[in-house]
Each structure stands twice: as C-alpha cells, then as structure tokens.
Scaffold this motif. Sequence first.
Motif, PDB file in Angstrom:
ATOM      1  N   ARG A 112      18.562 -39.383   8.169  1.00  0.00           N
ATOM      2  CA  ARG A 112      19.184 -38.626   7.540  1.00  0.00           C
ATOM      3  C   ARG A 112      19.154 -36.679   8.112  1.00  0.00           C
ATOM      4  O   ARG A 112      20.275 -36.285   7.440  1.00  0.00           O
ATOM      5  N   ALA A 113      17.826 -36.149   8.172  1.00  0.00           N
ATOM      6  CA  ALA A 113      18.273 -35.423   9.350  1.00  0.00           C
ATOM      7  C   ALA A 113      19.281 -35.280  10.077  1.00  0.00           C
ATOM      8  O   ALA A 113      19.719 -33.776  10.527  1.00  0.00           O
ATOM      9  N   THR A 114      19.269 -36.685  11.003  1.00  0.00           N
ATOM     10  CA  THR A 114      20.491 -36.278  11.703  1.00  0.00           C
ATOM     11  C   THR A 114      21.554 -36.317  11.726  1.00  0.00           C
ATOM     12  O   THR A 114      22.613 -35.444  12.191  1.00  0.00           O
ATOM     13  N   LEU A 115      22.419 -36.943  10.519  1.00  0.00           N
ATOM     14  CA  LEU A 115      23.339 -36.667   9.899  1.00  0.00           C
ATOM     15  C   LEU A 115      23.646 -35.259   9.324  1.00  0.00           C
ATOM     16  O   LEU A 115      24.517 -34.981   9.082  1.00  0.00           O
ATOM     17  N   ALA A 116      22.327 -34.653   8.832  1.00  0.00           N
ATOM     18  CA  ALA A 116      22.760 -33.728   8.229  1.00  0.00           C
ATOM     19  C   ALA A 116      23.090 -32.647   9.893  1.00  0.00           C
ATOM     20  O   ALA A 116      23.958 -31.816   9.673  1.00  0.00           O
ATOM     21  N   ARG A 117      22.277 -32.911  10.802  1.00  0.00           N
ATOM     22  CA  ARG A 117      22.934 -31.887  11.703  1.00  0.00           C
ATOM     23  C   ARG A 117      24.322 -31.591  12.112  1.00  0.00           C
ATOM     24  O   ARG A 117      25.671 -31.098  12.753  1.00  0.00           O
ATOM     25  N   GLU A 119      26.245 -33.146  10.274  1.00  0.00           N
ATOM     26  CA  GLU A 119      27.924 -33.027   9.080  1.00  0.00           C
ATOM     27  C   GLU A 119      27.867 -31.205   9.611  1.00  0.00           C
ATOM     28  O   GLU A 119      28.619 -30.707   9.410  1.00  0.00           O
ATOM     29  N   ALA A 120      27.214 -30.782  10.061  1.00  0.00           N
ATOM     30  CA  ALA A 120      27.114 -29.289  10.004  1.00  0.00           C
ATOM     31  C   ALA A 120      27.894 -28.723  11.591  1.00  0.00           C
ATOM     32  O   ALA A 120      28.589 -27.949  11.796  1.00  0.00           O
ATOM     33  N   ASP A 232      22.186 -27.495  21.059  1.00  0.00           N
ATOM     34  CA  ASP A 232      22.417 -27.694  19.507  1.00  0.00           C
ATOM     35  C   ASP A 232      23.492 -28.621  19.384  1.00  0.00           C
ATOM     36  O   ASP A 232      24.291 -28.702  18.251  1.00  0.00           O
ATOM     37  N   ALA A 261      32.424 -36.180   5.498  1.00  0.00           N
ATOM     38  CA  ALA A 261      31.376 -36.579   5.346  1.00  0.00           C
ATOM     39  C   ALA A 261      31.332 -37.742   4.308  1.00  0.00           C
ATOM     40  O   ALA A 261      30.516 -38.389   4.170  1.00  0.00           O
ATOM     41  N   ASP A 262      32.591 -37.161   3.178  1.00  0.00           N
ATOM     42  CA  ASP A 262      32.248 -38.418   2.400  1.00  0.00           C
ATOM     43  C   ASP A 262      32.880 -39.512   2.664  1.00  0.00           C
ATOM     44  O   ASP A 262      31.980 -40.786   1.625  1.00  0.00           O
ATOM     45  N   ALA A 265      29.630 -41.495   4.238  1.00  0.00           N
ATOM     46  CA  ALA A 265      29.134 -41.876   2.927  1.00  0.00           C
ATOM     47  C   ALA A 265      29.405 -42.558   2.380  1.00  0.00           C
ATOM     48  O   ALA A 265      28.484 -43.969   2.417  1.00  0.00           O
TER      49      ALA A 265
END
Length: 505
Positions: A112-117, A119-120, A232, A261-262, A265
């Motif tokens: 989840r943390a990697t997916l957030a990165r 997406e950003a 990064d 992202a949608d 997901a």
Amino acid sequence: MDSSWLDALAPHAKRLATQSLATLLGRDPARLRRDALRCGPLYLNLARQRLDGEAWSDLLGIARKLRLRERLAAQIEGEPVNVSEARAALHTALRSDLGRSPRAREAHAQARATLARAEALAARLRSQGITDVLHVGIGGSELGPRLVLEALGAARGPCVHFLSAPDGHRLQALLARLAPERTAVVIVSKSFGTAETLLNAREVRDWLGGKGPMVAVTARPDAARGFGIEEDAILPMWDWVGGRFSLWSAVGFSVLLALGADTFAELLAGAAGMDRHAVEAVEEENLPLRHALSWVWNRNALGLASLAVLPYDHRLASLPAHLQQLVMESLGKAVLADGSAAVAMATAPILWGGPGNDGQHSFMQALHQGTDAVPVEFVAVARPDHARQGMHRMLLASLLGQSEALAKGAEHEDPRRAHPGNRPSSVLLLDRLDGRSLGALLAMYEHSVVFQAMLWGINPFDQWGVELGKSMARDLLAALEDPGRAVPDPVSAELVRVLRAALEP
Ligand code: F6P
C-alpha cells in the motif's frame, strides 16, 4: 509426494475413453448445472470436458484430501511455500489484506505504501507533460503490464511502448518516433541484473540524455541508484513476489501511469475477489480449483500434452503469452519441491494460443482433424464496448461453433472429411472487459496454477531452468566479440564461426 491420487483416476479414464462427449452430454442433464461456475464477473463452462459426475466426484475428493484450499490459505498468510528459495509467495498481499498474519499484513502495508508513492510519481510525470513511456523489462516484468494495457484499451495518459529483447531494430524503430523530453523511461527488473533489460536500459539512458525522467521498479534499489536513478524514482519490489505474479505491484507502474489509479484499483479489487473465492468457495463451486482439476485431468488422465488458449477478443491477444510464462515457468518442473525425487507424472502442458477467429483460418484444422486431441480454452467477453452488435455476435458464434464442432465432430462417408470430435474444451466468459474482470481472470489463472503444482508436488514459484541458457549465452557472447575465445561445443563453434564471418565489416 503421494501421487496415488492419479491411480484413482485411471478407472475413470478407462471408462470414459470409450464414451463420446456427445454421449456424456446426452446422458447427464445435471452436467449443465454442475459444470457451469461463476465468480463475480467470470463464468466458466466445463461441460465439454471429458469428465462425468463420477470422475468429478473423485477429483473433488482428491482436492479435499490434499487440502488444496487450506494450503492456499496458508500461502496467503505468508508460509514459505517457495521452498527452494525459502521465500513466501505473497502476491495476494499486493491486492488486499485477506492475509491476517503479521507477515501478510506487513507485506500488504508495504504494498500500500509503495502504491501511494507510485500514484504520486505518476501524477508528477503526467504534470510534466510526458506523452510517452518506454517500459523496459522482460518476462514477468513486461508480459503482465503489456496484457493489461492492451486489454483495458485507450490510455488517458501517456502512450506506453515496451522494450524486452535486446533487438536493435525494435529499439531504433521506437526511438525514431519518440522525443526524449516528452518520454519517461521505466526500467522494470526485480533483480536489476537481467542482461537484456540492462542493455536496453543503457541504450535508452544514452538516448534520453537526461532530458526525460527515469523510473526503476526493482528489488535491488542499490543497483538502480548505481545506474543513475533518483532515489524518489525507485519503486521497490520484494522477494516475496515472483516475476510472473508481479503485475499487481509497482511492476504495473506503466499501467497506473497510462490508465490511472482508479483502473489499477479496479484490477486489484477483481483479483482480491478471486483470492477470497479461491480460499472460501467449497470445492464444487471453486472456479480456480475446478479449472485446475480439469487441466490436470487432461494432462494426467487423458495424457494430453498440449493446451491452446484462444481469446475471441483482440484486446486479449496477449493473454496466451502471459499465460505461457505463468503456466510453463511455474509448472515446467520434473522434480518434487523438496528435491527428493522426480515427479511421478507429467506436469506442465505446452501452452500456446492466439486470437481464436484468426486461428479458424490457420491452426484449427489440426485441432479438428489432426492425430492429437488438444484441449482448448476459449476466452471471450460477453458484452462489447462498441456498438457493432452484429460483429460481436459473429465473434461469439464463431467461438460457440468451434467448441461444439470439437466436441461433437461429424461423420462423413469420405474419411478425409469426417471430424472425430470428442475433443475437450472449456469456455471462459467475462461479463465485460474492465479492470475488475481482468483482475479476476488473471488471479484465477494464478490460483489454478498453484493448485496444479500442489497436486503434482512441485514448486510453482522458482525457475532454476532459465539459468543454464543465460550462462552459456554469456560465454558465447564473449566468443562473438573475441575471435580468440575458445568455444568448446563443436556445433556452437561452427555457428559462431558462421556468424562472425557474416558480421565482418
Ligand atoms: O525468465 C526468468 C526471469 O527471472 C522471470 O522469472 C522474470 O519475470 C524475468 O526473468 C525478468 O526478471 P527481472 O524482473 O529480474 O529482470
């Protein structure tokens, strides 16, 4: 590994060998209900497999006796099922928190943390006016993302181009039509050591000349940093995800970047739904388990070595290629997982395939009248995303006709025109083709492969068989580069001589 379960199938194979599918279909009306399964957006029809209620009952009994669902549940909780590498196989943790053990929950948190990165990072790249992506990767670092992008169609974001083999023609053709300042390079390599990928990456890095961003997806961030990727822009992978099971991770970054992202997901959600089904659905109603049992029946009870996957939808044209790696790199083993002995039965089928309607004008002749019966997996989408109903109906009717003809055959006074029939096939239908149905489909195949490996007692998560050829290629590359280099193998030596002569300026 106890392989006596195969002995239990022998009487059924003998009994069914003399009964045509036409007879089986006519004799057992319950078949239509029993052999049609649904899980969310997927429908699987197994009624044209050469099985009957008795054989299915024993197959399902074997699955229960070997505790296949329970063993899958243990895998999802992080058990080190990849025994030759002492690793877990937690690709399911990439898509949901179904696993509740500390190990599984930690993996899901990392995902989840990697997916957030990711997406950003994707949002940042889109804001930089990136119009094209060069995805550099091979095997599981290419096939899954490629299939998903082709299947889910028009990208709202940048256009993704794939570079896998060290093919200068492909490279040149691509670079000729791309602009470095509008191109993001995404290097995907779990090992960051795959020769083809590193060679392509170096060529593209030189071409980019610092004008466009580079991203790396890897389990070796140190190697990526050494290659010149900014911290990064390095997205991690982990040793608990096998390459052919990795599209759900940052390996799918190009999908995230191009489709958003949608959609990504939705893909994860479709797979997560199938994960839960694969563990919780009782054997009779368990779609990946019944799928696995039908494949093992064809492979071991009927002795059929080949298997064709025929998608009747151009958007799924790359499905066979993706499944070739998933099935043949996972199940292409002849030694038990613990190394104690050879496997007592045949394992991976030779999986091939291609767009089905086109196949009717090429290889289907052999499947109808050839000497070998080849089980066929027909895959199609029920509802099209276009308004040309007549075209779609013809596509679907083509599939239905092929499946029925393979099963029923046709007599003819001229033997050259007779169709033997009795050739097994399954039909897999997606309600429509979107992230959720595609995620469910690909996860279904993952679980089916794992169930088959459990039955055979092999490890589906390692791939030692790919190393020898790579090692020999390294030596032979040196021989192509250096005329003084000895080539011990006489045939290779002759081939190197011919090629060196041709390469002379
Ligand atoms: O074919 C061997 C293999 O390791 C596959 O399992 C993998 O998907 C592919 O090569 C690429 O490996 P990497 O992602 O480490 O470059």
